[in-house]
Design a protein around this motif. Structure first.
Motif, PDB file in Angstrom:
ATOM      1  N   CYS A 141       1.077  -1.249   0.219  1.00  0.00           N
ATOM      2  CA  CYS A 141      -0.454   0.018   0.148  1.00  0.00           C
ATOM      3  C   CYS A 141       1.407   1.323   0.330  1.00  0.00           C
ATOM      4  N   ALA A 142       2.062   1.300   1.107  1.00  0.00           N
ATOM      5  CA  ALA A 142       2.591   2.331   1.057  1.00  0.00           C
ATOM      6  C   ALA A 142       3.912   2.393  -0.659  1.00  0.00           C
ATOM      7  N   LEU A 143       4.079   1.864  -1.226  1.00  0.00           N
ATOM      8  CA  LEU A 143       4.836   1.984  -2.157  1.00  0.00           C
ATOM      9  C   LEU A 143       3.469   2.566  -3.717  1.00  0.00           C
ATOM     10  N   ARG A 144       2.193   1.920  -3.965  1.00  0.00           N
ATOM     11  CA  ARG A 144       1.386   2.388  -4.491  1.00  0.00           C
ATOM     12  C   ARG A 144       1.077   3.570  -3.776  1.00  0.00           C
ATOM     13  N   HIS A 145       0.952   4.432  -3.247  1.00  0.00           N
ATOM     14  CA  HIS A 145       0.813   5.554  -2.123  1.00  0.00           C
ATOM     15  C   HIS A 145       1.770   6.549  -2.561  1.00  0.00           C
ATOM     16  N   HIS A 146       2.911   6.131  -2.498  1.00  0.00           N
ATOM     17  CA  HIS A 146       3.393   7.476  -2.877  1.00  0.00           C
ATOM     18  C   HIS A 146       4.127   6.710  -4.286  1.00  0.00           C
ATOM     19  N   LEU A 147       3.843   6.559  -4.750  1.00  0.00           N
ATOM     20  CA  LEU A 147       4.530   6.134  -6.915  1.00  0.00           C
ATOM     21  C   LEU A 147       5.507   6.548  -6.700  1.00  0.00           C
ATOM     22  N   THR A 148       5.812   8.253  -6.756  1.00  0.00           N
ATOM     23  CA  THR A 148       6.782   8.804  -7.974  1.00  0.00           C
ATOM     24  C   THR A 148       8.089   8.873  -6.618  1.00  0.00           C
ATOM     25  N   SER A 149       7.690   8.593  -5.240  1.00  0.00           N
ATOM     26  CA  SER A 149       8.694   8.565  -4.811  1.00  0.00           C
ATOM     27  C   SER A 149       9.325   6.993  -5.340  1.00  0.00           C
ATOM     28  N   THR A 150       8.745   5.558  -5.631  1.00  0.00           N
ATOM     29  CA  THR A 150       9.078   4.469  -5.325  1.00  0.00           C
ATOM     30  C   THR A 150       9.856   4.146  -6.888  1.00  0.00           C
ATOM     31  N   LEU A 151       9.363   5.159  -7.433  1.00  0.00           N
ATOM     32  CA  LEU A 151       9.765   5.453  -9.045  1.00  0.00           C
ATOM     33  C   LEU A 151      10.718   5.268  -9.018  1.00  0.00           C
ATOM     34  N   ALA A 152      11.570   6.312  -8.400  1.00  0.00           N
ATOM     35  CA  ALA A 152      12.274   7.042  -8.136  1.00  0.00           C
ATOM     36  C   ALA A 152      14.076   6.281  -7.445  1.00  0.00           C
ATOM     37  N   THR A 153      13.315   6.312  -5.898  1.00  0.00           N
ATOM     38  CA  THR A 153      14.404   4.812  -5.824  1.00  0.00           C
ATOM     39  C   THR A 153      14.371   3.889  -6.600  1.00  0.00           C
ATOM     40  N   PHE A 154      13.497   2.731  -6.812  1.00  0.00           N
ATOM     41  CA  PHE A 154      13.402   1.832  -7.667  1.00  0.00           C
ATOM     42  C   PHE A 154      15.008   2.238  -8.936  1.00  0.00           C
ATOM     43  N   THR A 155      14.090   3.166  -9.895  1.00  0.00           N
ATOM     44  CA  THR A 155      15.558   3.824 -10.757  1.00  0.00           C
ATOM     45  C   THR A 155      16.873   4.322 -10.349  1.00  0.00           C
ATOM     46  N   THR A 156      17.160   5.110  -9.233  1.00  0.00           N
ATOM     47  CA  THR A 156      18.204   4.377  -8.183  1.00  0.00           C
ATOM     48  C   THR A 156      19.207   3.490  -7.748  1.00  0.00           C
ATOM     49  N   SER A 157      18.063   2.574  -7.293  1.00  0.00           N
ATOM     50  CA  SER A 157      19.056   1.557  -7.183  1.00  0.00           C
ATOM     51  C   SER A 157      19.162   0.578  -8.595  1.00  0.00           C
ATOM     52  N   LEU A 158      17.651   0.494  -9.693  1.00  0.00           N
ATOM     53  CA  LEU A 158      18.130  -0.271 -10.113  1.00  0.00           C
ATOM     54  C   LEU A 158      19.822   0.169 -11.948  1.00  0.00           C
ATOM     55  N   VAL A 159      19.987   1.848 -11.408  1.00  0.00           N
ATOM     56  CA  VAL A 159      20.820   1.940 -12.179  1.00  0.00           C
ATOM     57  C   VAL A 159      22.339   1.329 -11.545  1.00  0.00           C
ATOM     58  N   SER A 160      22.198   1.166  -9.916  1.00  0.00           N
ATOM     59  CA  SER A 160      23.322   1.568  -9.373  1.00  0.00           C
ATOM     60  C   SER A 160      23.914  -0.234  -9.057  1.00  0.00           C
ATOM     61  N   VAL A 213      16.913   4.424  -0.246  1.00  0.00           N
ATOM     62  CA  VAL A 213      15.873   3.758   0.261  1.00  0.00           C
ATOM     63  C   VAL A 213      15.382   4.545   1.770  1.00  0.00           C
ATOM     64  N   MET A 214      16.310   4.682   2.044  1.00  0.00           N
ATOM     65  CA  MET A 214      16.321   5.808   3.442  1.00  0.00           C
ATOM     66  C   MET A 214      14.954   6.985   3.145  1.00  0.00           C
ATOM     67  N   GLY A 215      14.947   7.803   2.277  1.00  0.00           N
ATOM     68  CA  GLY A 215      14.274   8.995   1.877  1.00  0.00           C
ATOM     69  C   GLY A 215      13.062   8.419   2.158  1.00  0.00           C
ATOM     70  N   THR A 216      12.687   7.648   1.234  1.00  0.00           N
ATOM     71  CA  THR A 216      11.821   6.691   0.802  1.00  0.00           C
ATOM     72  C   THR A 216      11.481   6.401   2.276  1.00  0.00           C
ATOM     73  N   ILE A 217      11.788   5.704   2.843  1.00  0.00           N
ATOM     74  CA  ILE A 217      10.894   5.191   3.630  1.00  0.00           C
ATOM     75  C   ILE A 217      10.840   6.070   5.085  1.00  0.00           C
ATOM     76  N   ARG A 218      11.262   7.624   5.094  1.00  0.00           N
ATOM     77  CA  ARG A 218      11.099   8.679   5.480  1.00  0.00           C
ATOM     78  C   ARG A 218       9.324   9.159   5.728  1.00  0.00           C
ATOM     79  N   LEU A 219       9.569   9.291   3.896  1.00  0.00           N
ATOM     80  CA  LEU A 219       8.221   9.935   3.181  1.00  0.00           C
ATOM     81  C   LEU A 219       6.881   8.486   3.934  1.00  0.00           C
TER      82      LEU A 219
END
Length: 286
Positions: free
Chosen positions: A9-28, A177-183
């Motif tokens: 539910c949290a991942l769907r709720h703030h989708l923009t932050s989720t996609l940003a973290t996912f993309t950052t992690s994917l590239v890394s 990841v820490m920023g997404t969890i804080r949000l």
């Protein structure tokens, strides 16, 4: 199940932050995986070259071949010594250059008797060559370790630069990841207060956030594995066509690297989520 459902539910709720973290992690993770495979493969190439390094010691005319062989074989760093007679050396040369056989009866064999020396540790090739060259009866020595030594220096520099880049990528993923969890915590602040008032423990409250961090990095690592394996397979196939004698990583090596990446993703996701949720919950006295 509660933690998993709340994390989704949290991942769907703030989708923009989720996609940003996912993309950052994917590239890394993709860069990390490819860098690791390339460095591992370079190490295999250098190791294969090291195993082929040997010293050729050319004997002076009239030298006692057997005595010199025993002297060299007694050195601590020497693994094996082979004698190549000048007749054998000439025969090998004629295999590469057949036209020389026509002149064999016209001239005397100019090649010297040679000792082929294999070392226990190829890194000692330069010192061992100098040591052998000082023996009475040795004209000169040569070895094929110059290229390997240069490769080792280059590989050391590449490893250092890669480690610095890897460290920056890991820190970037962790902070993302820490920023997404804080949000997530900010969005559920009132709900978390109510949960605490009805007796929920801090571990129970942290559970969904830890699972959320795990999902983010785990999914990113799986996608990175697909991209990284495709890229490495392409590069390895091109390398084998160009230089078929160079080794490439096998299936077991790739599986081991994939397992290490997934484990690292789990550690980053769980660790980042735990640290962030712990710090933010303490700040809010939850």
């Amino acid at each position: 199940m509660y933690a998993i459902s709340q994390a989704l539910c949290a991942l769907r709720h703030h989708l923009t932050s989720t996609l940003a973290t996912f993309t950052t992690s994917l590239v890394s993770f993709t860069l990390l995986f490819l860098l690791g495979l390339v460095l591992w493969n370079l190490g295999k190439v250098v190791s294969s070259l090291e195993r082929e390094v040997e010293i050729a010691a050319f004997l002076k005319p009239g030298s006692d071949v057997s005595a010199l062989r025993e002297q060299v074989a007694a050195f601590d760093e020497v693994l094996e010594v082979r004698v190549v007679s000048k007749e054998e050396a000439l025969a090998q040369l004629q295999l590469s250059y057949p036209y020389l056989s026509q002149a064999r009866e016209l001239i005397e064999n100019p090649l010297p008797n040679t000792l082929r020396v294999v070392l226990k540790n190829p890194n000692q090739v330069r010192a061992a060559a100098r040591k052998i060259e000082r023996l009475e009866g040795i004209e000169s020595t040569t070895y094929g370790g110059e290229i390997t030594e240069q490769l080792l220096k280059v590989l050391g520099g590449v490893r250092l630069a890669a480690l610095l880049l890897i460290g920056l990528l890991l820190l970037d993923t962790l902070f993302s990841v820490m920023g997404t969890i804080r949000l997530s915590i900010e969005n559920r602040r009132e709900e978390l207060r109510v949960m605490q008032l009805v007796g929920a423990t801090r571990r129970f409250i942290q559970g969904p956030f830890v699972v959320e961090g795990l999902f983010l990095t785990l999914l990113a690592s799986l996608a990175a594995l697909g991209l990284g394996l495709l890229a490495y397979r392409f590069l390895a196939a091109a390398l084998q066509q160009l230089l078929p004698f160079l080794p490439v990583l096998g299936t077991n090596d790739l599986l081991l690297a994939a397992g290490a990446l997934v484990l690292l993703a789990v550690v980053l996701g769980v660790g980042g989520a735990y640290l962030s949720s712990r710090a933010n919950l303490k700040e809010s006295d939850l």
